[in-house]
Design an enzyme around this catalytic site. Structure first.
Site, PDB file in Angstrom:
ATOM      1  CE  LYS A 122     -83.989  38.465 -69.158  1.00 60.85           C
ATOM      2  NZ  LYS A 122     -85.420  37.624 -69.189  1.00 60.85           N
ATOM      3  CD  GLU A 124     -89.834  35.957 -69.623  1.00 65.42           C
ATOM      4  OE1 GLU A 124     -90.929  35.783 -69.727  1.00 65.42           O
ATOM      5  OE2 GLU A 124     -89.226  36.245 -70.709  1.00 65.42           O
ATOM      6  CD  GLU A 191     -89.892  43.248 -71.081  1.00 66.11           C
ATOM      7  OE1 GLU A 191     -89.004  42.437 -70.704  1.00 66.11           O
ATOM      8  OE2 GLU A 191     -90.423  43.436 -72.268  1.00 66.11           O
TER       9      GLU A 191
HETATM   10  O1  KIV Z   1     -85.085  38.406 -74.046  1.00 63.61           O
HETATM   11  C1  KIV Z   1     -84.853  39.454 -73.738  1.00 63.61           C
HETATM   12  O2  KIV Z   1     -84.177  40.129 -74.386  1.00 63.61           O
HETATM   13  C2  KIV Z   1     -85.710  39.960 -72.590  1.00 63.61           C
HETATM   14  C3  KIV Z   1     -86.016  41.130 -72.557  1.00 63.61           C
HETATM   15  C4  KIV Z   1     -87.047  41.547 -73.336  1.00 63.61           C
HETATM   16  C5  KIV Z   1     -85.886  41.838 -71.351  1.00 63.61           C
HETATM   17  O3  KIV Z   1     -85.985  39.218 -71.905  1.00 63.61           O
END
Ligand code: KIV
Length: 293
Positions: A122, A124, A191
């Site tokens: 993932k 951002e 989020e």
């Molecule tokens: O690091 C994490 O747990 C996240 C969440 C806040 C979505 O990116």
């Protein structure tokens, strides 16, 4: 479904998540950073686990996620993989592991797959990280996007605050979501946005849309493990539902242990090892002999 049948379920894939979206079967998603919590997630039948860089705050006691390094994230991911071998695990790319260039994004994403056997990564950001998402996808790796409140850039957002609350801001998020889908992401995490925005994004995308504080209309829900189990005490966002209060249970148990030790209530006979038959008497004799020599 019986517990036995559940245990034999194969690990879910990106195709299963697509099908779950189509069928309206909600996706369950929690963070984990260590072996025990990862195995609990697997035993409880979570569909996905995120090894989040929120480890910075939940495990390392830092104030934000920015200091986390690739090596730390790889190590957490390896540990989680070991604890949950049959669950879809996503490694979270830490700050500056993908922002600098498409090439470094591909290399760092690759490390998660090679060194920690994750199923996806993932990262951002919206349109500003599209070339990175495209590169990682072209490298054959599954990518989850993450928009709305993006903790790594919380400074730029003015803190940990809800996003997409005006029509213009919501429209920007929708554009980001569409671009992330087009770039080849297999899923999108949204989020801290109002439920209406979560719903529009979910309806417009054919990939699964997961929510952490994005309301009830998305294809699944994520919570941070320390929040939902009630052991992360620094702060609790509005979107959290606490399913347990482990902080209270843990502190009570530790206080009881302390009191038992101080008052000689612990350990009791049943917590002690016994010498083998006749060995204590032999030891006494040996000691007497040693002293008289
Ligand atoms: O690091 C994490 O747990 C996240 C969440 C806040 C979505 O990116």
């Amino acid at each position: 479904m019986t517990k036995e049948a559940e245990k034999q379920m194969p690990k879910k894939t990106v195709l299963d998540f697509r099908e779950m979206k189509t069928k309206g079967d909600k996706i369950t998603f929690l963070t984990a950073y260590d072996f025990p919590m990862a195995s609990f997630c697997e035993k409880a039948g979570m569909d996905m686990i995120l090894v989040g860089d929120s480890a910075a705050m939940v495990v390392h006691g830092l104030l934000g996620t920015v200091p986390m390094t690739m090596d730390q994230m790889i190590q957490h991911s390896q540990i989680v993989r070991r604890g949950a071998p049959a669950t879809f695990v996503i490694g979270d790319m830490p700050f500056l592991s993908y922002q600098v260039s498409r090439e470094s994004a591909i290399e760092n994403a690759g490390r998660f797959f090679k060194e920690a056997s994750v199923d996806g990564i993932k990262l951002e950001g919206g349109r500003r990280v599209i070339k990175q998402i495209e590169g990682i996808v072209e490298g054959g790796m599954s990518v989850m996007g993450h928009i709305g409140l993006t903790p790594q850039s919380s400074g730029q957002l003015g803190g940990f605050r809800a996003q997409g609350r005006t029509a213009d801001a919501a429209r920007e998020l929708i554009e980001d979501a569409l671009a992330i889908e087009k770039a080849g992401a297999f899923a999108l995490l949204v989020e801290a946005v109002p439920p209406e925005v979560g719903r529009i994004i979910t309806d417009r995308l054919s990939i699964p849309v997961l929510s952490i504080g994005a309301g009830m209309y998305t294809d699944g829900q994520l919570l941070i493990i320390g929040d939902m189990l009630g052991y992360f005490e620094a702060f609790t966002p509005k979107f959290v539902k606490k399913y347990a209060n482990l902080a209270e249970i843990i502190e009570k148990a530790m206080r009881e242990f302390g009191e038992d030790v101080k008052s000689n209530k612990f350990p009791e006979e049943r917590h002690c090892y016994r010498m083998l038959d006749g060995e204590y008497e032999k030891l006494q004799a040996l000691l007497r002999k040693t002293l008289s020599d």
